[in-house]
Scaffold this motif. Structure first.
Motif, PDB file in Angstrom:
ATOM      1  N   GLY A 211       0.791  -1.220   0.000  1.00 24.72           N
ATOM      2  CA  GLY A 211       0.000   0.000   0.000  1.00 24.72           C
ATOM      3  C   GLY A 211       0.819   1.263   0.000  1.00 24.72           C
ATOM      4  O   GLY A 211       1.938   1.327  -0.526  1.00 24.72           O
ATOM      5  N   CYS A 212       0.275   2.289   0.623  1.00 21.15           N
ATOM      6  CA  CYS A 212       0.877   3.616   0.563  1.00 21.15           C
ATOM      7  C   CYS A 212       2.175   3.737   1.352  1.00 21.15           C
ATOM      8  O   CYS A 212       2.920   4.710   1.179  1.00 21.15           O
ATOM      9  CB  CYS A 212      -0.129   4.655   1.055  1.00 21.15           C
ATOM     10  N   ASP A 213       2.473   2.765   2.200  1.00 23.80           N
ATOM     11  CA  ASP A 213       3.729   2.818   2.942  1.00 23.80           C
ATOM     12  C   ASP A 213       4.871   2.178   2.148  1.00 23.80           C
ATOM     13  O   ASP A 213       6.020   2.183   2.591  1.00 23.80           O
ATOM     14  CB  ASP A 213       3.581   2.128   4.302  1.00 23.80           C
ATOM     15  N   ALA A 214       4.582   1.646   0.967  1.00 24.48           N
ATOM     16  CA  ALA A 214       5.621   1.056   0.125  1.00 24.48           C
ATOM     17  C   ALA A 214       6.265   2.136  -0.731  1.00 24.48           C
ATOM     18  O   ALA A 214       5.776   3.268  -0.813  1.00 24.48           O
ATOM     19  CB  ALA A 214       5.010  -0.024  -0.767  1.00 24.48           C
ATOM     20  N   LYS A 215       7.359   1.785  -1.389  1.00 21.78           N
ATOM     21  CA  LYS A 215       8.016   2.718  -2.290  1.00 21.78           C
ATOM     22  C   LYS A 215       7.048   3.087  -3.414  1.00 21.78           C
ATOM     23  O   LYS A 215       6.204   2.291  -3.810  1.00 21.78           O
ATOM     24  CB  LYS A 215       9.277   2.094  -2.868  1.00 21.78           C
ATOM     25  N   GLU A 216       7.210   4.271  -3.958  1.00 17.96           N
ATOM     26  CA  GLU A 216       6.253   4.762  -4.939  1.00 17.96           C
ATOM     27  C   GLU A 216       6.100   3.811  -6.128  1.00 17.96           C
ATOM     28  O   GLU A 216       4.982   3.559  -6.578  1.00 17.96           O
ATOM     29  CB  GLU A 216       6.689   6.140  -5.438  1.00 17.96           C
ATOM     30  N   GLY A 217       7.179   3.259  -6.641  1.00 18.23           N
ATOM     31  CA  GLY A 217       7.094   2.375  -7.797  1.00 18.23           C
ATOM     32  C   GLY A 217       6.563   0.989  -7.484  1.00 18.23           C
ATOM     33  O   GLY A 217       6.313   0.196  -8.402  1.00 18.23           O
ATOM     34  N   GLU A 218       6.387   0.697  -6.185  1.00 16.23           N
ATOM     35  CA  GLU A 218       5.917  -0.627  -5.787  1.00 16.23           C
ATOM     36  C   GLU A 218       4.473  -0.617  -5.304  1.00 16.23           C
ATOM     37  O   GLU A 218       3.875  -1.678  -5.128  1.00 16.23           O
ATOM     38  CB  GLU A 218       6.824  -1.181  -4.676  1.00 16.23           C
ATOM     39  N   ARG A 219       3.913   0.552  -5.102  1.00 19.18           N
ATOM     40  CA  ARG A 219       2.552   0.655  -4.574  1.00 19.18           C
ATOM     41  C   ARG A 219       1.540   0.024  -5.533  1.00 19.18           C
ATOM     42  O   ARG A 219       1.590   0.238  -6.735  1.00 19.18           O
ATOM     43  CB  ARG A 219       2.190   2.121  -4.348  1.00 19.18           C
ATOM     44  N   GLY A 220       0.656  -0.741  -4.954  1.00 14.51           N
ATOM     45  CA  GLY A 220      -0.360  -1.413  -5.761  1.00 14.51           C
ATOM     46  C   GLY A 220      -0.001  -2.829  -6.120  1.00 14.51           C
ATOM     47  O   GLY A 220      -0.879  -3.640  -6.417  1.00 14.51           O
ATOM     48  N   ALA A 221       1.291  -3.146  -6.109  1.00 13.72           N
ATOM     49  CA  ALA A 221       1.716  -4.510  -6.413  1.00 13.72           C
ATOM     50  C   ALA A 221       1.313  -5.454  -5.288  1.00 13.72           C
ATOM     51  O   ALA A 221       1.085  -5.030  -4.142  1.00 13.72           O
ATOM     52  CB  ALA A 221       3.227  -4.557  -6.608  1.00 13.72           C
ATOM     53  N   ALA A 230       7.634  -8.556  -1.208  1.00 16.64           N
ATOM     54  CA  ALA A 230       8.273  -7.827  -2.301  1.00 16.64           C
ATOM     55  C   ALA A 230       7.328  -7.835  -3.493  1.00 16.64           C
ATOM     56  O   ALA A 230       6.523  -8.759  -3.653  1.00 16.64           O
ATOM     57  CB  ALA A 230       9.603  -8.482  -2.677  1.00 16.64           C
ATOM     58  N   PRO A 231       7.380  -6.821  -4.337  1.00 13.11           N
ATOM     59  CA  PRO A 231       6.494  -6.780  -5.506  1.00 13.11           C
ATOM     60  C   PRO A 231       6.678  -8.025  -6.373  1.00 13.11           C
ATOM     61  O   PRO A 231       7.808  -8.434  -6.649  1.00 13.11           O
ATOM     62  CB  PRO A 231       6.947  -5.526  -6.257  1.00 13.11           C
ATOM     63  N   ASN A 232       5.597  -8.618  -6.790  1.00 16.14           N
ATOM     64  CA  ASN A 232       5.642  -9.832  -7.585  1.00 16.14           C
ATOM     65  C   ASN A 232       4.597  -9.708  -8.688  1.00 16.14           C
ATOM     66  O   ASN A 232       3.392  -9.714  -8.419  1.00 16.14           O
ATOM     67  CB  ASN A 232       5.354 -11.047  -6.688  1.00 16.14           C
ATOM     68  N   ALA A 233       5.056  -9.578  -9.925  1.00 15.51           N
ATOM     69  CA  ALA A 233       4.130  -9.374 -11.039  1.00 15.51           C
ATOM     70  C   ALA A 233       3.203 -10.565 -11.221  1.00 15.51           C
ATOM     71  O   ALA A 233       2.023 -10.405 -11.570  1.00 15.51           O
ATOM     72  CB  ALA A 233       4.915  -9.108 -12.325  1.00 15.51           C
ATOM     73  N   ASP A 234       3.717 -11.759 -10.992  1.00 16.67           N
ATOM     74  CA  ASP A 234       2.913 -12.971 -11.098  1.00 16.67           C
ATOM     75  C   ASP A 234       1.752 -12.933 -10.107  1.00 16.67           C
ATOM     76  O   ASP A 234       0.588 -13.137 -10.458  1.00 16.67           O
ATOM     77  CB  ASP A 234       3.832 -14.159 -10.830  1.00 16.67           C
ATOM     78  N   ALA A 235       2.079 -12.651  -8.846  1.00 15.54           N
ATOM     79  CA  ALA A 235       1.046 -12.570  -7.813  1.00 15.54           C
ATOM     80  C   ALA A 235       0.099 -11.406  -8.081  1.00 15.54           C
ATOM     81  O   ALA A 235      -1.105 -11.489  -7.818  1.00 15.54           O
ATOM     82  CB  ALA A 235       1.701 -12.410  -6.440  1.00 15.54           C
ATOM     83  N   THR A 236       0.625 -10.321  -8.621  1.00 12.55           N
ATOM     84  CA  THR A 236      -0.197  -9.147  -8.893  1.00 12.55           C
ATOM     85  C   THR A 236      -1.236  -9.438  -9.972  1.00 12.55           C
ATOM     86  O   THR A 236      -2.408  -9.065  -9.850  1.00 12.55           O
ATOM     87  CB  THR A 236       0.675  -7.956  -9.316  1.00 12.55           C
ATOM     88  N   PRO A 263      -3.263   4.549 -10.569  1.00 14.87           N
ATOM     89  CA  PRO A 263      -2.464   4.025  -9.449  1.00 14.87           C
ATOM     90  C   PRO A 263      -3.180   4.279  -8.127  1.00 14.87           C
ATOM     91  O   PRO A 263      -4.123   5.079  -8.057  1.00 14.87           O
ATOM     92  CB  PRO A 263      -1.162   4.844  -9.538  1.00 14.87           C
ATOM     93  N   LEU A 264      -2.732   3.595  -7.093  1.00 10.89           N
ATOM     94  CA  LEU A 264      -3.319   3.823  -5.774  1.00 10.89           C
ATOM     95  C   LEU A 264      -3.216   5.294  -5.400  1.00 10.89           C
ATOM     96  O   LEU A 264      -2.159   5.919  -5.559  1.00 10.89           O
ATOM     97  CB  LEU A 264      -2.589   2.984  -4.721  1.00 10.89           C
ATOM     98  N   ASN A 265      -4.295   5.843  -4.927  1.00  6.44           N
ATOM     99  CA  ASN A 265      -4.302   7.230  -4.478  1.00  6.44           C
ATOM    100  C   ASN A 265      -3.857   7.262  -3.020  1.00  6.44           C
ATOM    101  O   ASN A 265      -4.580   6.811  -2.128  1.00  6.44           O
ATOM    102  CB  ASN A 265      -5.699   7.822  -4.621  1.00  6.44           C
ATOM    103  N   CYS A 266      -2.666   7.769  -2.795  1.00  4.13           N
ATOM    104  CA  CYS A 266      -2.123   7.769  -1.434  1.00  4.13           C
ATOM    105  C   CYS A 266      -2.181   9.153  -0.787  1.00  4.13           C
ATOM    106  O   CYS A 266      -1.487   9.426   0.193  1.00  4.13           O
ATOM    107  CB  CYS A 266      -0.686   7.250  -1.448  1.00  4.13           C
ATOM    108  N   LYS A 267      -2.991  10.015  -1.352  1.00  2.00           N
ATOM    109  CA  LYS A 267      -3.180  11.329  -0.752  1.00  2.00           C
ATOM    110  C   LYS A 267      -4.399  11.304   0.165  1.00  2.00           C
ATOM    111  O   LYS A 267      -5.342  10.552  -0.062  1.00  2.00           O
ATOM    112  CB  LYS A 267      -3.381  12.386  -1.836  1.00  2.00           C
ATOM    113  N   ASP A 285      -3.540  -3.422 -11.264  1.00  2.00           N
ATOM    114  CA  ASP A 285      -3.498  -3.204 -12.707  1.00  2.00           C
ATOM    115  C   ASP A 285      -2.546  -2.068 -13.066  1.00  2.00           C
ATOM    116  O   ASP A 285      -1.807  -2.147 -14.051  1.00  2.00           O
ATOM    117  CB  ASP A 285      -4.894  -2.889 -13.234  1.00  2.00           C
ATOM    118  N   ALA A 286      -2.569  -1.005 -12.265  1.00  2.00           N
ATOM    119  CA  ALA A 286      -1.689   0.130 -12.520  1.00  2.00           C
ATOM    120  C   ALA A 286      -0.226  -0.284 -12.398  1.00  2.00           C
ATOM    121  O   ALA A 286       0.626   0.146 -13.193  1.00  2.00           O
ATOM    122  CB  ALA A 286      -2.006   1.273 -11.555  1.00  2.00           C
ATOM    123  N   TYR A 287       0.078  -1.111 -11.411  1.00  2.00           N
ATOM    124  CA  TYR A 287       1.444  -1.603 -11.271  1.00  2.00           C
ATOM    125  C   TYR A 287       1.842  -2.436 -12.491  1.00  2.00           C
ATOM    126  O   TYR A 287       2.955  -2.291 -13.021  1.00  2.00           O
ATOM    127  CB  TYR A 287       1.574  -2.442  -9.994  1.00  2.00           C
TER     128      TYR A 287
END
Length: 435
Positions: A211-221, A230-236, A263-267, A285-287
């Motif tokens: 979620g929003c506590d992850a690195k910006e490029g990993e959010r949503g994964a 860790a981000p996993n495209a297969d699992a995603t 992408p996830l809205n973290c605001k 999907d955004a990831y």
């Protein structure tokens, strides 16, 4: 669809599609090709499925050792055929039904299906969920489907999710493929709750999203498991489909009403809605889109110690996930990559690989009979027993017909017209049972 992970993944193969990466070396050998569609579960040496047969059983799809993926590849093959209007051979369906244990579970392969399953039989949620989706779609196997669903419910973890092997920690891939099975069987996944805590499958699945506590490029994964997250495209790809209550078969996305990828809205406390399955699917999907855009419209994987390479199976699963989310335009881009690059991969990996491509084509409204110059349906059919309708028309052989009787061409045409007339009702009913 996520049945199949490359060796680089830290996750099990389930889904539709490329899932488990933690598996026995022998199972991984079958996935040596880039992104190979391999077996969904990892087995210990003392708890493996039946030893591989000297001669492949009648009705089995594929020519490779079925020890780790027999039920998985059979299920995907039958399901893909049914999805495109091909009536599978009765021998193929009988083989799948015959693999079921008395308690409803399936393992990857039973060399002696007449011998009862015992405590040493490695029951597998991924194989079971795949079989449920296939048999539910084919119809006429209500008892087998309900027994399998009953077993899946009995091994649900307290967090609401599932692992490939009962008793282990839940993972995103297994939870996703079981959600697909529940929906296919007419269950409402949200109403299937754990005995302790009353957690739903969605409760379990969404815990794997970064979620929003992850690195910006990993959010949503999604991560495969919480340990070592860790981000996993297969699992995603699997989770983005499962979070919408969908399985391997996704109805074609309407590109004219294409949903934007957000992408996830973290605001403003964006994680306040982290229990929303639709929001979770959109974030996944955004990831996936970000990864696809970065890598030339395909996902990457790597063998341990090797350079990253294109992962065909996971790319096909990503196409299905994007289509499930209504992102038709986004799904079309990796689909074009598949049309140019997936044929050799599927030819080398057999029925499950062809099935993944057929289902990806179906989800995007693409003709699988003209897929980058390849007739995927004909290629899939060639990996197993001749489809029943084709056998009846070409040879007059009634062995592969149901109820022991022959099926005439006009009967088939009539059924086709009836199915066409009832599609709207069936789709409406299916949507009501997804959540």
């Amino acid at each position: 669809m996520a049945p199949m992970a490359s060796m680089a993944h830290q996750a099990p193969l389930t889904h539709p599609v490329a899932f488990l990466a933690r598996r026995a070396a022998t199972a991984l050998a079958a996935a040596a090709v880039l992104g190979a569609a391999a077996a969904p579960a990892a087995y210990a040496d003392d708890a493996a499925p039946s030893a591989s047969p000297k001669k492949l059983p009648d009705g089995l799809y594929g020519t490779k050792d079925p020890q780790y993926d027999g039920v998985w590849r059979q299920s995907l093959a039958l399901l893909a055929q049914d999805t495109v209007g091909v009536r599978p051979a009765a021998s193929g369906v009988r083989w799948l039904v015959g693999q079921q244990c008395a308690d409803g579970a399936f393992t990857a392969f039973r060399a002696e299906p007449g011998k009862s399953c015992d405590a040493k039989t490695m029951r597998d949620t991924n194989q079971t969920a795949a079989a449920v989706q296939a048999l539910a779609a084919l119809g006429g196997h209500g008892d087998s489907v309900q027994k399998a669903v009953g077993w899946l419910k009995s091994v649900q973890n307290d967090d609401g999710g599932w692992s490939s092997m009962p008793g282990s920690a839940s993972d995103a891939n297994s939870t996703s493929v079981v959600i697909g099975a529940l929906a296919a069987a007419g269950e409402k996944p949200r109403s299937v709750t754990s005995k302790k805590g009353g957690k739903t499958p969605y409760d379990g699945l969404l815990t794997f999203q970064l979620g929003c506590d992850a690195k910006e490029g990993e959010r949503g994964a999604f991560t495969f498991q919480l340990k070592g997250a860790a981000p996993n495209a297969d699992a995603t790809a699997a989770a983005a489909t499962g979070a919408l209550g969908k399985g391997f078969v996704v109805e074609p996305a309407d590109q004219r009403a294409d949903a934007p990828v957000k992408p996830l809205n973290c605001k403003d406390g964006g994680d306040a809605k982290k229990d929303d399955p639709e929001r979770a699917a959109a974030g996944g999907d955004a990831y996936l889109v970000a990864q696809l855009d970065k890598n030339g419209q395909h996902l990457l994987s790597a063998m341990p110690g090797a350079e990253k390479q294109p992962d065909v199976g996971n790319t096909a699963d990503a196409v299905v996930a994007l289509a499930a989310g209504g992102h038709g335009a986004a799904a079309a881009k990796p689909l074009k990559w598949l049309e140019k690059n997936a044929t050799d991969w599927a030819k080398q990996n057999g029925p499950a690989a062809y099935a993944q491509l057929v289902l990806a084509a179906h989800a995007t409204g693409t003709d699988p009979r003209s897929f980058g110059g390849t007739d995927l349906v004909a290629a899939l059919n060639a990996t197993g027993p001749e489809p029943a309708a084709a056998a009846q028309k070409d040879t007059g052989d009634a062995d592969d017909t149901t109820d022991g009787g022959g099926i005439g061409v006009w009967w088939v045409i009539g059924v086709g017209l009836a199915i066409g007339a009832g599609i709207g009702f069936l789709l409406s009913s299916r949507k009501k049972n997804q959540l």
